[in-house]
Design a protein around this motif. Structure first.
Motif, PDB file in Angstrom:
ATOM      1  N   ILE A  16      74.025  45.366  55.786  1.00  7.29           N
ATOM      2  CA  ILE A  16      74.186  46.650  56.654  1.00  7.29           C
ATOM      3  C   ILE A  16      74.030  47.665  56.193  1.00  7.29           C
ATOM      4  CG2 ILE A  16      76.841  47.825  56.408  1.00  7.29           C
ATOM      5  CD1 ILE A  16      78.244  45.959  56.906  1.00  7.29           C
ATOM      6  N   ALA A  17      73.793  47.504  54.251  1.00  7.13           N
ATOM      7  CA  ALA A  17      73.454  48.398  53.587  1.00  7.13           C
ATOM      8  C   ALA A  17      71.427  48.543  54.420  1.00  7.13           C
ATOM      9  CB  ALA A  17      72.969  47.545  52.750  1.00  7.13           C
ATOM     10  N   ALA A  18      70.927  47.570  54.497  1.00  8.79           N
ATOM     11  CA  ALA A  18      69.710  47.587  55.415  1.00  8.79           C
ATOM     12  C   ALA A  18      69.467  48.269  56.429  1.00  8.79           C
ATOM     13  CB  ALA A  18      68.690  46.520  55.487  1.00  8.79           C
ATOM     14  N   GLY A  19      70.835  47.652  57.357  1.00  7.01           N
ATOM     15  CA  GLY A  19      70.694  48.514  58.900  1.00  7.01           C
ATOM     16  C   GLY A  19      69.912  47.828  59.551  1.00  7.01           C
ATOM     17  N   GLU A  20      70.182  46.502  58.933  1.00  8.05           N
ATOM     18  CA  GLU A  20      69.150  45.660  59.674  1.00  8.05           C
ATOM     19  C   GLU A  20      70.454  44.233  60.911  1.00  8.05           C
ATOM     20  OE1 GLU A  20      67.647  42.701  57.270  1.00  8.05           O
ATOM     21  OE2 GLU A  20      65.455  43.582  57.148  1.00  8.05           O
ATOM     22  N   ASN A  21      70.466  44.719  61.738  1.00 11.27           N
ATOM     23  CA  ASN A  21      72.019  44.307  62.867  1.00 11.27           C
ATOM     24  C   ASN A  21      73.322  43.960  61.987  1.00 11.27           C
ATOM     25  OD1 ASN A  21      72.954  42.805  65.206  1.00 11.27           O
ATOM     26  ND2 ASN A  21      72.627  41.133  63.924  1.00 11.27           N
ATOM     27  N   ASP A  22      72.817  45.927  61.466  1.00 12.26           N
ATOM     28  CA  ASP A  22      74.369  46.452  60.698  1.00 12.26           C
ATOM     29  C   ASP A  22      76.234  46.234  61.564  1.00 12.26           C
ATOM     30  OD1 ASP A  22      72.254  48.411  61.731  1.00 12.26           O
ATOM     31  OD2 ASP A  22      73.862  50.053  61.340  1.00 12.26           O
ATOM     32  N   ILE A  23      75.966  46.844  62.829  1.00 10.26           N
ATOM     33  CA  ILE A  23      76.723  46.839  63.934  1.00 10.26           C
ATOM     34  C   ILE A  23      77.599  45.244  64.100  1.00 10.26           C
ATOM     35  CG2 ILE A  23      77.824  46.788  66.035  1.00 10.26           C
ATOM     36  CD1 ILE A  23      75.618  49.306  66.145  1.00 10.26           C
ATOM     37  N   GLU A  82      81.865  48.028  46.110  1.00 12.37           N
ATOM     38  CA  GLU A  82      80.644  47.888  44.486  1.00 12.37           C
ATOM     39  C   GLU A  82      79.403  47.737  45.262  1.00 12.37           C
ATOM     40  OE1 GLU A  82      79.313  43.517  42.145  1.00 12.37           O
ATOM     41  OE2 GLU A  82      81.430  43.009  43.846  1.00 12.37           O
ATOM     42  N   ARG A  83      79.471  47.267  46.051  1.00 10.15           N
ATOM     43  CA  ARG A  83      77.689  47.859  46.752  1.00 10.15           C
ATOM     44  C   ARG A  83      77.743  49.548  47.152  1.00 10.15           C
ATOM     45  NH1 ARG A  83      73.574  44.978  49.189  1.00 10.15           N
ATOM     46  NH2 ARG A  83      71.530  46.249  49.424  1.00 10.15           N
ATOM     47  N   LEU A  84      79.029  49.904  46.952  1.00  8.98           N
ATOM     48  CA  LEU A  84      78.103  51.432  46.986  1.00  8.98           C
ATOM     49  C   LEU A  84      78.684  51.977  45.808  1.00  8.98           C
ATOM     50  CD1 LEU A  84      80.909  52.151  49.611  1.00  8.98           C
ATOM     51  CD2 LEU A  84      78.925  53.305  49.639  1.00  8.98           C
ATOM     52  N   ALA A  85      78.819  51.076  44.674  1.00 12.25           N
ATOM     53  CA  ALA A  85      78.968  52.186  43.584  1.00 12.25           C
ATOM     54  C   ALA A  85      77.362  52.072  42.543  1.00 12.25           C
ATOM     55  CB  ALA A  85      79.619  51.126  42.833  1.00 12.25           C
ATOM     56  N   HIS A  86      76.587  51.203  43.667  1.00 12.08           N
ATOM     57  CA  HIS A  86      75.403  50.614  43.114  1.00 12.08           C
ATOM     58  C   HIS A  86      73.637  51.260  44.331  1.00 12.08           C
ATOM     59  CE1 HIS A  86      77.917  48.216  40.988  1.00 12.08           C
ATOM     60  NE2 HIS A  86      76.787  48.238  39.951  1.00 12.08           N
ATOM     61  N   GLU A  87      74.834  51.484  44.933  1.00 10.28           N
ATOM     62  CA  GLU A  87      73.520  52.264  46.757  1.00 10.28           C
ATOM     63  C   GLU A  87      72.635  53.189  46.426  1.00 10.28           C
ATOM     64  OE1 GLU A  87      70.789  52.128  49.164  1.00 10.28           O
ATOM     65  OE2 GLU A  87      72.361  49.619  48.712  1.00 10.28           O
ATOM     66  N   THR A  88      71.878  53.435  45.841  1.00 10.08           N
ATOM     67  CA  THR A  88      71.114  55.008  45.556  1.00 10.08           C
ATOM     68  C   THR A  88      71.297  55.798  47.281  1.00 10.08           C
ATOM     69  OG1 THR A  88      69.232  54.351  45.054  1.00 10.08           O
ATOM     70  CG2 THR A  88      70.630  54.351  43.372  1.00 10.08           C
ATOM     71  N   ASP A  89      70.235  54.775  47.929  1.00  7.50           N
ATOM     72  CA  ASP A  89      69.436  55.161  49.131  1.00  7.50           C
ATOM     73  C   ASP A  89      70.955  55.785  49.966  1.00  7.50           C
ATOM     74  OD1 ASP A  89      67.331  54.946  51.282  1.00  7.50           O
ATOM     75  OD2 ASP A  89      69.412  54.812  52.365  1.00  7.50           O
ATOM     76  N   ALA A  90      71.047  57.558  51.102  1.00  7.79           N
ATOM     77  CA  ALA A  90      71.566  57.713  51.553  1.00  7.79           C
ATOM     78  C   ALA A  90      72.094  56.800  52.408  1.00  7.79           C
ATOM     79  CB  ALA A  90      71.369  59.175  51.698  1.00  7.79           C
ATOM     80  N   ALA A  91      70.714  57.091  53.593  1.00  6.14           N
ATOM     81  CA  ALA A  91      72.204  56.517  54.695  1.00  6.14           C
ATOM     82  C   ALA A  91      72.038  54.253  54.536  1.00  6.14           C
ATOM     83  CB  ALA A  91      70.251  56.344  55.172  1.00  6.14           C
ATOM     84  N   ALA A  92      71.429  53.945  53.609  1.00  4.25           N
ATOM     85  CA  ALA A  92      72.582  53.284  53.103  1.00  4.25           C
ATOM     86  C   ALA A  92      74.298  53.343  53.046  1.00  4.25           C
ATOM     87  CB  ALA A  92      71.620  51.709  52.115  1.00  4.25           C
ATOM     88  N   ARG A  93      73.942  54.124  52.601  1.00  2.00           N
ATOM     89  CA  ARG A  93      75.412  54.561  51.681  1.00  2.00           C
ATOM     90  C   ARG A  93      76.170  55.029  53.070  1.00  2.00           C
ATOM     91  NH1 ARG A  93      77.056  57.772  48.432  1.00  2.00           N
ATOM     92  NH2 ARG A  93      78.767  56.540  47.033  1.00  2.00           N
ATOM     93  N   GLY A  94      75.731  55.418  53.881  1.00  2.00           N
ATOM     94  CA  GLY A  94      76.061  56.095  55.263  1.00  2.00           C
ATOM     95  C   GLY A  94      76.981  55.178  55.443  1.00  2.00           C
ATOM     96  N   ARG A  95      75.739  53.893  55.835  1.00  2.00           N
ATOM     97  CA  ARG A  95      76.828  52.596  56.741  1.00  2.00           C
ATOM     98  C   ARG A  95      77.208  52.063  56.519  1.00  2.00           C
ATOM     99  NH1 ARG A  95      71.007  52.819  57.308  1.00  2.00           N
ATOM    100  NH2 ARG A  95      70.098  51.712  56.439  1.00  2.00           N
ATOM    101  N   LEU A  96      77.108  51.620  54.898  1.00  2.16           N
ATOM    102  CA  LEU A  96      78.619  50.835  54.046  1.00  2.16           C
ATOM    103  C   LEU A  96      79.733  51.944  54.528  1.00  2.16           C
ATOM    104  CD1 LEU A  96      76.161  50.049  50.922  1.00  2.16           C
ATOM    105  CD2 LEU A  96      77.249  47.739  52.013  1.00  2.16           C
ATOM    106  N   THR A  97      79.608  53.012  54.720  1.00  5.57           N
ATOM    107  CA  THR A  97      81.134  53.789  54.192  1.00  5.57           C
ATOM    108  C   THR A  97      81.746  53.415  56.202  1.00  5.57           C
ATOM    109  OG1 THR A  97      80.537  55.647  52.912  1.00  5.57           O
ATOM    110  CG2 THR A  97      81.796  55.555  54.223  1.00  5.57           C
TER     111      THR A  97
END
Length: 344
Positions: free
Chosen positions: A244-251, A289-304
């Motif tokens: 999900i963070a990487a945007g790979e087959n995240d759905i 937990e991943r959101l707390a350490h993630e700095t990439d804006a797009a990745a944080r959006g996908r995790l949310t």
């Protein structure tokens, strides 16, 4: 030496010796007083040379050229013989495989055997439509080995889907054959193998997918993790969050997280468990937990966004906190997902 004695010693029929003579390959050096053919020692050596070359697969014309052309060199001819032998071995091996598959289908009679042959032939057709129809009508008549070979070689997505459907309903267990495909040196074959495994029911396929979580090919892991998550296997959780963070087959990964947090809980058995609530909150906790350490804006959006697919109180609490996140896009997404939850 007369022709009968030559034939006996050389293991060549008198008729074949006469044929050699007619072609000019070997001629008896003399005749008896009665007119019978008489072969000298040199003639007999030539006959043995002819038979030796025949044993290598040379034609009689090639043998004549080899024996009579002073400038002849065997290198090119031997190379051609090697190629021909390899082609013959490949053809015989394919025939052996085909016969083995027919035997594995255990046909009751010739009509059934011919039907299996027709299906096997159709699976190798150049027409995608013919291959797809063969896959959909294969039932238990086509051995799993043939279906696995077909699905690992199939480039057409519609035909591949039909073959995976047929494999999942096969009377034989193709798990070991598909798992072997994960070791292929070709990336496309590895992907086809893991996609087929993802559609297979049963613990054997689940075990192969579990092993695939540690595969060196990220594409294999991307298909294995959602398939395991959909089965309620909690070990897939870290890989799903990474996807999900990487945007790979995240759905698909987010959908699998929803299953892990659903009523059945991890392992997908739906049995009552005193730790079921805590286990169901693990997907949400891992995302947070991943959101707390993630700095990439797009990745944080996908995790949310993925939190919106996760049921349970843990996901709801995480969305409330994220609705106050310093990143406006994350806060807006979390607030919207919370409103959707409250509306349902």
């Amino acid at each position: 030496m007369l022709i009968g004695e030559v034939a006996r010693r050389a293991g060549v029929s008198a008729r074949m010796l006469r044929h050699y003579e007619a072609l000019g390959l070997v001629s008896p050096s003399g005749r008896t007083g009665s007119g019978y053919r008489e072969y000298s020692g040199e003639d007999i050596r030539r006959i043995f040379h002819i038979e030796s070359l025949r044993s290598l697969g040379l034609t009689l014309r090639e043998i004549g050229r080899a024996l009579d052309d002073p400038g002849f060199t065997p290198t090119a001819l031997v190379g051609d013989l090697i190629d021909r032998t390899r082609e013959r071995i490949a053809a015989e091996t394919e025939l052996l495989h085909r016969l083995g598959r027919i035997a594995a289908a255990d046909p009751a009679g010739w009509e059934d055997a011919l039907h299996v042959v027709a299906l096997l032939h159709a699976l190798r057709s150049t027409s995608a439509g013919v291959r797809q129809r063969a896959a959909l009508s294969s039932g238990d008549e086509v051995p799993a080995e043939a279906l696995v070979e077909a699905v690992l070689a199939e480039a057409d997505p519609h035909v591949a889907g039909a073959l995976r459907w047929a494999l999942a309903r096969s009377g034989d267990d193709p798990t070991a054959l598909l798992a072997a495909g994960l070791d292929s040196p070709e990336a496309v074959v590895r992907e086809r193998a893991v996609r087929a495994l993802a559609g297979m029911p049963g613990p054997a396929a689940a075990g192969a997918l579990h092993n695939a979580l540690a595969h060196t090919d990220p594409a294999v892991r991307r298909y294995a993790a959602p398939a395991l998550g959909a089965r309620g296997v909690v070990e897939a959780l870290p890989a799903l969050v990474d996807m999900i963070a990487a945007g790979e087959n995240d759905i698909d990964a987010a959908d699998a997280l929803g299953v892990l947090a659903g009523p059945a809980g991890p392992d997908g058995d739906g049995a009552p468990d005193c730790g079921a609530d805590a286990a169901a909150d693990r997907p949400a906790a891992t995302l947070v937990e991943r959101l707390a350490h993630e700095t990439d804006a797009a990745a944080r959006g996908r995790l949310t966004q993925a939190l919106g697919s996760v049921p349970g109180a843990g996901a709801a609490r995480a969305l409330r906190e994220l609705s106050r996140d310093e990143d406006p896009a994350v806060a807006m997404t979390a607030a919207y997902l919370l409103r959707l939850r409250e509306a349902t």
